[in-house]
Design a protein around this motif. Sequence first.
Motif, PDB file in Angstrom:
ATOM      1  N   ASN A   5      32.924  29.652  83.325  1.00 21.52           N
ATOM      2  CA  ASN A   5      33.051  29.118  81.960  1.00 21.52           C
ATOM      3  C   ASN A   5      32.801  30.206  80.913  1.00 21.52           C
ATOM      4  OD1 ASN A   5      33.524  26.522  83.004  1.00 21.52           O
ATOM      5  ND2 ASN A   5      31.324  26.162  83.155  1.00 21.52           N
ATOM      6  N   ASN A   6      33.365  31.382  81.143  1.00 26.29           N
ATOM      7  CA  ASN A   6      33.256  32.534  80.238  1.00 26.29           C
ATOM      8  C   ASN A   6      31.834  33.060  80.066  1.00 26.29           C
ATOM      9  OD1 ASN A   6      36.040  32.737  79.712  1.00 26.29           O
ATOM     10  ND2 ASN A   6      35.875  31.072  78.221  1.00 26.29           N
ATOM     11  N   HIS A   7      30.916  32.692  80.954  1.00 24.81           N
ATOM     12  CA  HIS A   7      29.547  33.214  80.932  1.00 24.81           C
ATOM     13  C   HIS A   7      29.355  34.098  82.162  1.00 24.81           C
ATOM     14  CE1 HIS A   7      28.326  30.663  77.626  1.00 24.81           C
ATOM     15  NE2 HIS A   7      28.904  29.641  78.249  1.00 24.81           N
ATOM     16  N   ALA A   8      28.840  35.298  81.953  1.00 25.29           N
ATOM     17  CA  ALA A   8      28.614  36.233  83.050  1.00 25.29           C
ATOM     18  C   ALA A   8      27.571  35.682  84.016  1.00 25.29           C
ATOM     19  CB  ALA A   8      28.157  37.571  82.502  1.00 25.29           C
ATOM     20  N   VAL A   9      27.889  35.712  85.311  1.00 24.01           N
ATOM     21  CA  VAL A   9      26.933  35.245  86.317  1.00 24.01           C
ATOM     22  C   VAL A   9      26.597  36.320  87.348  1.00 24.01           C
ATOM     23  CG1 VAL A   9      27.525  32.812  86.069  1.00 24.01           C
ATOM     24  CG2 VAL A   9      28.738  34.184  87.763  1.00 24.01           C
ATOM     25  N   HIS A  10      27.435  37.378  87.444  1.00 24.09           N
ATOM     26  CA  HIS A  10      27.171  38.406  88.451  1.00 24.09           C
ATOM     27  C   HIS A  10      27.942  39.673  88.091  1.00 24.09           C
ATOM     28  CE1 HIS A  10      25.794  39.584  92.471  1.00 24.09           C
ATOM     29  NE2 HIS A  10      26.954  40.193  92.608  1.00 24.09           N
ATOM     30  N   PHE A  11      27.266  40.816  88.179  1.00 20.62           N
ATOM     31  CA  PHE A  11      27.894  42.123  87.967  1.00 20.62           C
ATOM     32  C   PHE A  11      27.583  43.000  89.165  1.00 20.62           C
ATOM     33  CE2 PHE A  11      27.232  40.695  83.588  1.00 20.62           C
ATOM     34  CZ  PHE A  11      28.491  40.905  83.054  1.00 20.62           C
ATOM     35  N   ALA A  12      28.535  43.882  89.515  1.00 19.57           N
ATOM     36  CA  ALA A  12      28.315  44.789  90.634  1.00 19.57           C
ATOM     37  C   ALA A  12      29.239  45.988  90.503  1.00 19.57           C
ATOM     38  CB  ALA A  12      28.583  44.078  91.957  1.00 19.57           C
ATOM     39  N   GLN A  13      28.944  47.011  91.279  1.00 20.25           N
ATOM     40  CA  GLN A  13      29.872  48.127  91.412  1.00 20.25           C
ATOM     41  C   GLN A  13      29.864  48.559  92.864  1.00 20.25           C
ATOM     42  OE1 GLN A  13      28.352  51.126  88.698  1.00 20.25           O
ATOM     43  NE2 GLN A  13      27.668  52.377  90.400  1.00 20.25           N
ATOM     44  N   THR A  14      30.992  49.106  93.298  1.00 20.72           N
ATOM     45  CA  THR A  14      31.111  49.579  94.669  1.00 20.72           C
ATOM     46  C   THR A  14      31.986  50.810  94.681  1.00 20.72           C
ATOM     47  OG1 THR A  14      31.588  48.911  96.949  1.00 20.72           O
ATOM     48  CG2 THR A  14      33.078  48.081  95.253  1.00 20.72           C
ATOM     49  N   ILE A  48      31.787  38.735  87.528  1.00 23.14           N
ATOM     50  CA  ILE A  48      32.114  37.351  87.873  1.00 23.14           C
ATOM     51  C   ILE A  48      31.617  36.443  86.746  1.00 23.14           C
ATOM     52  CG2 ILE A  48      31.850  35.497  89.561  1.00 23.14           C
ATOM     53  CD1 ILE A  48      31.350  37.661  91.691  1.00 23.14           C
ATOM     54  N   PHE A  49      32.511  35.564  86.290  1.00 21.29           N
ATOM     55  CA  PHE A  49      32.220  34.674  85.169  1.00 21.29           C
ATOM     56  C   PHE A  49      32.455  33.220  85.561  1.00 21.29           C
ATOM     57  CE2 PHE A  49      33.423  38.710  83.408  1.00 21.29           C
ATOM     58  CZ  PHE A  49      32.577  38.900  82.331  1.00 21.29           C
ATOM     59  N   LYS A  58      42.493  46.849  84.740  1.00 22.20           N
ATOM     60  CA  LYS A  58      41.681  45.631  84.714  1.00 22.20           C
ATOM     61  C   LYS A  58      42.489  44.507  85.346  1.00 22.20           C
ATOM     62  CE  LYS A  58      40.038  42.189  81.443  1.00 22.20           C
ATOM     63  NZ  LYS A  58      40.044  41.822  80.033  1.00 22.20           N
ATOM     64  N   SER A  59      41.956  43.941  86.404  1.00 20.51           N
ATOM     65  CA  SER A  59      42.592  42.797  87.068  1.00 20.51           C
ATOM     66  C   SER A  59      41.679  41.591  86.923  1.00 20.51           C
ATOM     67  CB  SER A  59      42.821  43.069  88.554  1.00 20.51           C
ATOM     68  OG  SER A  59      43.685  44.171  88.726  1.00 20.51           O
ATOM     69  N   THR A  60      42.268  40.447  86.619  1.00 21.16           N
ATOM     70  CA  THR A  60      41.508  39.207  86.550  1.00 21.16           C
ATOM     71  C   THR A  60      42.069  38.274  87.603  1.00 21.16           C
ATOM     72  OG1 THR A  60      41.163  39.491  84.176  1.00 21.16           O
ATOM     73  CG2 THR A  60      40.783  37.290  85.078  1.00 21.16           C
ATOM     74  N   ILE A  61      41.189  37.807  88.462  1.00 20.88           N
ATOM     75  CA  ILE A  61      41.583  36.908  89.536  1.00 20.88           C
ATOM     76  C   ILE A  61      40.625  35.718  89.527  1.00 20.88           C
ATOM     77  CG2 ILE A  61      42.759  38.609  90.952  1.00 20.88           C
ATOM     78  CD1 ILE A  61      40.213  39.161  92.343  1.00 20.88           C
ATOM     79  N   PHE A  62      40.919  34.710  90.282  1.00 13.83           N
ATOM     80  CA  PHE A  62      40.137  33.485  90.286  1.00 13.83           C
ATOM     81  C   PHE A  62      39.720  33.115  91.697  1.00 13.83           C
ATOM     82  CE2 PHE A  62      42.949  33.514  86.701  1.00 13.83           C
ATOM     83  CZ  PHE A  62      42.096  33.217  85.653  1.00 13.83           C
ATOM     84  N   PHE A  63      38.562  32.472  91.822  1.00 10.53           N
ATOM     85  CA  PHE A  63      38.188  31.871  93.101  1.00 10.53           C
ATOM     86  C   PHE A  63      37.461  30.563  92.863  1.00 10.53           C
ATOM     87  CE2 PHE A  63      34.135  34.180  92.602  1.00 10.53           C
ATOM     88  CZ  PHE A  63      33.218  33.316  93.154  1.00 10.53           C
ATOM     89  N   HIS A  64      37.452  29.764  93.897  1.00  9.22           N
ATOM     90  CA  HIS A  64      36.823  28.454  93.846  1.00  9.22           C
ATOM     91  C   HIS A  64      35.864  28.343  95.021  1.00  9.22           C
ATOM     92  CE1 HIS A  64      36.308  24.165  93.241  1.00  9.22           C
ATOM     93  NE2 HIS A  64      36.527  24.010  94.525  1.00  9.22           N
ATOM     94  N   ALA A  65      34.605  28.059  94.745  1.00 12.41           N
ATOM     95  CA  ALA A  65      33.607  27.812  95.787  1.00 12.41           C
ATOM     96  C   ALA A  65      33.436  26.294  95.871  1.00 12.41           C
ATOM     97  CB  ALA A  65      32.287  28.481  95.436  1.00 12.41           C
TER      98      ALA A  65
END
Length: 148
Positions: A93-102, A90-91, A55-62
């Motif tokens: 503020n700790n709320h799920a906004v997008h899920f995917a698998q590849t 993708i979360f 499990k990797s947790t990373i961050f991004f800013h739009a």
Amino acid sequence: MNKFVLFSSILTLSILLSFSTASAHPHSGQIMINNHTHEPQTEIIPINSMIGLEKSTIFFHAPQANKLPWGFVEGKVANHVEGYPVIIQIFKNNHAVHFAQTDIGDDGIYEYKFRVLNSDKGHTTKIFEGDYSVKIFKVVYLNQENLI
């Protein structure tokens, strides 16, 4: 096809620079979000004696001024277990906004593209804006040297 590859490459580089992230493009290093440094975090949770969940947790800013339509998550898994996809969550503020698998290719590389902006008949909708955490789950071999 060459124009598509060139456009994709330029768009990818632009997105990386505009997000100031290590994951819309996972790699080691420090990420600055709102003048704070964030380093990617990785942990491995054993499933059994042979495989585990990485499990990797990373961050991004739009940024608010973003004009690019796509974001992406990509990486390479050196010791992936065949048959298990990469799960991306993708979360904000700790709320799920997008899920995917590849799927993971034979070379261990995976990539997932997602919309950041949507434009329809001149009307632009921001799908992602601000700070996000991205959790990436991969099933990996725990001790690769024990494999034959």
